[in-house]
Design a protein around this motif. Structure first.
Motif, PDB file in Angstrom:
ATOM      1  N   LEU A   6       0.819  -1.212   0.000  1.00 34.61           N
ATOM      2  CA  LEU A   6       0.000   0.000   0.000  1.00 34.61           C
ATOM      3  C   LEU A   6       0.855   1.265   0.000  1.00 34.61           C
ATOM      4  CD1 LEU A   6      -2.696  -1.085   2.604  1.00 34.61           C
ATOM      5  CD2 LEU A   6      -2.878  -1.092   0.114  1.00 34.61           C
ATOM      6  N   SER A   7       2.139   1.150  -0.289  1.00 33.75           N
ATOM      7  CA  SER A   7       3.034   2.298  -0.182  1.00 33.75           C
ATOM      8  C   SER A   7       2.646   3.453  -1.097  1.00 33.75           C
ATOM      9  CB  SER A   7       4.480   1.887  -0.449  1.00 33.75           C
ATOM     10  OG  SER A   7       4.608   1.392  -1.775  1.00 33.75           O
ATOM     11  N   ASP A   8       1.996   3.171  -2.209  1.00 35.22           N
ATOM     12  CA  ASP A   8       1.591   4.262  -3.109  1.00 35.22           C
ATOM     13  C   ASP A   8       0.113   4.600  -2.969  1.00 35.22           C
ATOM     14  OD1 ASP A   8       0.701   1.893  -4.227  1.00 35.22           O
ATOM     15  OD2 ASP A   8       0.959   2.590  -6.279  1.00 35.22           O
ATOM     16  N   HIS A   9      -0.590   3.958  -2.033  1.00 32.58           N
ATOM     17  CA  HIS A   9      -2.013   4.198  -1.819  1.00 32.58           C
ATOM     18  C   HIS A   9      -2.215   5.347  -0.830  1.00 32.58           C
ATOM     19  CE1 HIS A   9      -2.214   0.371  -3.784  1.00 32.58           C
ATOM     20  NE2 HIS A   9      -3.524   0.285  -3.639  1.00 32.58           N
ATOM     21  N   ARG A  10      -3.438   5.869  -0.796  1.00 37.48           N
ATOM     22  CA  ARG A  10      -3.799   6.940   0.136  1.00 37.48           C
ATOM     23  C   ARG A  10      -4.936   6.440   1.018  1.00 37.48           C
ATOM     24  NH1 ARG A  10       0.276   9.768   0.374  1.00 37.48           N
ATOM     25  NH2 ARG A  10      -0.907  11.443   1.303  1.00 37.48           N
ATOM     26  N   PHE A  11      -4.884   6.772   2.320  1.00 38.48           N
ATOM     27  CA  PHE A  11      -5.929   6.365   3.255  1.00 38.48           C
ATOM     28  C   PHE A  11      -6.973   7.465   3.306  1.00 38.48           C
ATOM     29  CE2 PHE A  11      -7.865   5.710   7.448  1.00 38.48           C
ATOM     30  CZ  PHE A  11      -8.233   4.386   7.304  1.00 38.48           C
ATOM     31  N   MET A  12      -8.177   7.162   2.826  1.00 39.56           N
ATOM     32  CA  MET A  12      -9.240   8.149   2.682  1.00 39.56           C
ATOM     33  C   MET A  12     -10.368   7.883   3.673  1.00 39.56           C
ATOM     34  SD  MET A  12      -7.886   9.797   0.137  1.00 39.56           S
ATOM     35  CE  MET A  12      -9.206  10.882  -0.388  1.00 39.56           C
ATOM     36  N   VAL A  13     -10.953   8.990   4.204  1.00 40.96           N
ATOM     37  CA  VAL A  13     -12.070   8.905   5.146  1.00 40.96           C
ATOM     38  C   VAL A  13     -13.271   9.614   4.533  1.00 40.96           C
ATOM     39  CG1 VAL A  13     -12.891   9.567   7.447  1.00 40.96           C
ATOM     40  CG2 VAL A  13     -10.529   8.796   7.138  1.00 40.96           C
ATOM     41  N   SER A  14     -14.437   8.975   4.644  1.00 39.25           N
ATOM     42  CA  SER A  14     -15.668   9.518   4.060  1.00 39.25           C
ATOM     43  C   SER A  14     -16.122  10.776   4.795  1.00 39.25           C
ATOM     44  CB  SER A  14     -16.781   8.472   4.108  1.00 39.25           C
ATOM     45  OG  SER A  14     -17.169   8.233   5.446  1.00 39.25           O
ATOM     46  N   PRO A  33     -14.959  10.725  -4.220  1.00 41.29           N
ATOM     47  CA  PRO A  33     -14.940  12.189  -4.272  1.00 41.29           C
ATOM     48  C   PRO A  33     -15.518  12.764  -2.975  1.00 41.29           C
ATOM     49  CG  PRO A  33     -16.736  11.354  -5.599  1.00 41.29           C
ATOM     50  CD  PRO A  33     -15.922  10.161  -5.149  1.00 41.29           C
ATOM     51  N   GLY A  34     -14.919  13.801  -2.479  1.00 44.25           N
ATOM     52  CA  GLY A  34     -15.392  14.418  -1.248  1.00 44.25           C
ATOM     53  C   GLY A  34     -14.805  13.802   0.014  1.00 44.25           C
ATOM     54  N   TRP A  35     -14.056  12.716  -0.124  1.00 40.10           N
ATOM     55  CA  TRP A  35     -13.414  12.101   1.028  1.00 40.10           C
ATOM     56  C   TRP A  35     -12.132  12.872   1.341  1.00 40.10           C
ATOM     57  CZ3 TRP A  35     -13.798   6.188   1.833  1.00 40.10           C
ATOM     58  CH2 TRP A  35     -15.093   5.756   1.582  1.00 40.10           C
ATOM     59  N   THR A  36     -11.601  12.696   2.534  1.00 40.59           N
ATOM     60  CA  THR A  36     -10.392  13.399   2.969  1.00 40.59           C
ATOM     61  C   THR A  36      -9.223  12.435   3.053  1.00 40.59           C
ATOM     62  OG1 THR A  36     -11.735  14.933   4.244  1.00 40.59           O
ATOM     63  CG2 THR A  36      -9.405  14.817   4.804  1.00 40.59           C
ATOM     64  N   ASP A  37      -8.092  12.865   2.531  1.00 40.01           N
ATOM     65  CA  ASP A  37      -6.866  12.068   2.586  1.00 40.01           C
ATOM     66  C   ASP A  37      -6.269  12.199   3.987  1.00 40.01           C
ATOM     67  OD1 ASP A  37      -4.373  10.892   2.327  1.00 40.01           O
ATOM     68  OD2 ASP A  37      -3.826  11.984   0.514  1.00 40.01           O
ATOM     69  N   CYS A  38      -6.225  11.095   4.704  1.00 40.31           N
ATOM     70  CA  CYS A  38      -5.710  11.081   6.076  1.00 40.31           C
ATOM     71  C   CYS A  38      -4.448  10.235   6.199  1.00 40.31           C
ATOM     72  CB  CYS A  38      -6.782  10.554   7.018  1.00 40.31           C
ATOM     73  SG  CYS A  38      -8.231  11.612   7.131  1.00 40.31           S
ATOM     74  N   ALA A  48      -9.214  11.254  16.386  1.00 39.54           N
ATOM     75  CA  ALA A  48      -9.890  12.519  16.695  1.00 39.54           C
ATOM     76  C   ALA A  48     -10.617  13.054  15.467  1.00 39.54           C
ATOM     77  CB  ALA A  48      -8.883  13.541  17.216  1.00 39.54           C
ATOM     78  N   PHE A  49      -9.994  12.945  14.303  1.00 38.69           N
ATOM     79  CA  PHE A  49     -10.604  13.424  13.067  1.00 38.69           C
ATOM     80  C   PHE A  49     -11.894  12.657  12.765  1.00 38.69           C
ATOM     81  CE2 PHE A  49     -11.136  13.122   8.446  1.00 38.69           C
ATOM     82  CZ  PHE A  49     -11.301  14.465   8.153  1.00 38.69           C
ATOM     83  N   ILE A  50     -11.851  11.334  12.896  1.00 42.31           N
ATOM     84  CA  ILE A  50     -13.034  10.521  12.604  1.00 42.31           C
ATOM     85  C   ILE A  50     -14.158  10.829  13.590  1.00 42.31           C
ATOM     86  CG2 ILE A  50     -13.912   8.145  12.612  1.00 42.31           C
ATOM     87  CD1 ILE A  50     -11.263   7.329  11.277  1.00 42.31           C
ATOM     88  N   VAL A  51     -13.825  10.998  14.860  1.00 42.66           N
ATOM     89  CA  VAL A  51     -14.849  11.341  15.858  1.00 42.66           C
ATOM     90  C   VAL A  51     -15.500  12.674  15.508  1.00 42.66           C
ATOM     91  CG1 VAL A  51     -15.200  12.025  18.270  1.00 42.66           C
ATOM     92  CG2 VAL A  51     -13.896   9.953  17.729  1.00 42.66           C
ATOM     93  N   ARG A  52     -14.702  13.682  15.133  1.00 41.85           N
ATOM     94  CA  ARG A  52     -15.270  14.982  14.740  1.00 41.85           C
ATOM     95  C   ARG A  52     -16.189  14.828  13.536  1.00 41.85           C
ATOM     96  NH1 ARG A  52      -9.940  16.725  15.278  1.00 41.85           N
ATOM     97  NH2 ARG A  52      -9.811  17.212  13.059  1.00 41.85           N
TER      98      ARG A  52
END
Length: 69
Positions: A6-14, A33-38, A48-52
């Motif tokens: 997964l070294s070239d992948h991005r972890f995205m949160v809805s 689309p509209g997800w945030t790269d975390c 903390a980001f996911i809880v918010r």
């Protein structure tokens, strides 16, 4: 047991914080689309980001939440 590099992948949160996954950069525009790269967040920051995100979604907040607290 298989291992995916997964070294070239991005972890995205809805936007509502209830979904997250690893995506290849070329898939991001099409799949999340509209997800945030975390990808660069540490465990505490990500939690903390996911809880918010979840709290804002539960309150019906239309304002997008940025990574900064």
């Amino acid at each position: 047991m298989s291992f995916t590099d997964l070294s070239d992948h991005r972890f995205m949160v809805s936007p509502d914080g209830h979904q997250s996954d690893w995506f290849e950069p070329a898939e991001i525009v099409r799949c999340c689309p509209g997800w945030t790269d975390c990808t660069e967040l540490n465990d505490a920051e990500l939690g903390a980001f996911i809880v918010r995100r979840m709290l804002a979604a539960a309150q019906g907040s239309a304002a997008p939440l940025l990574l900064a607290a």
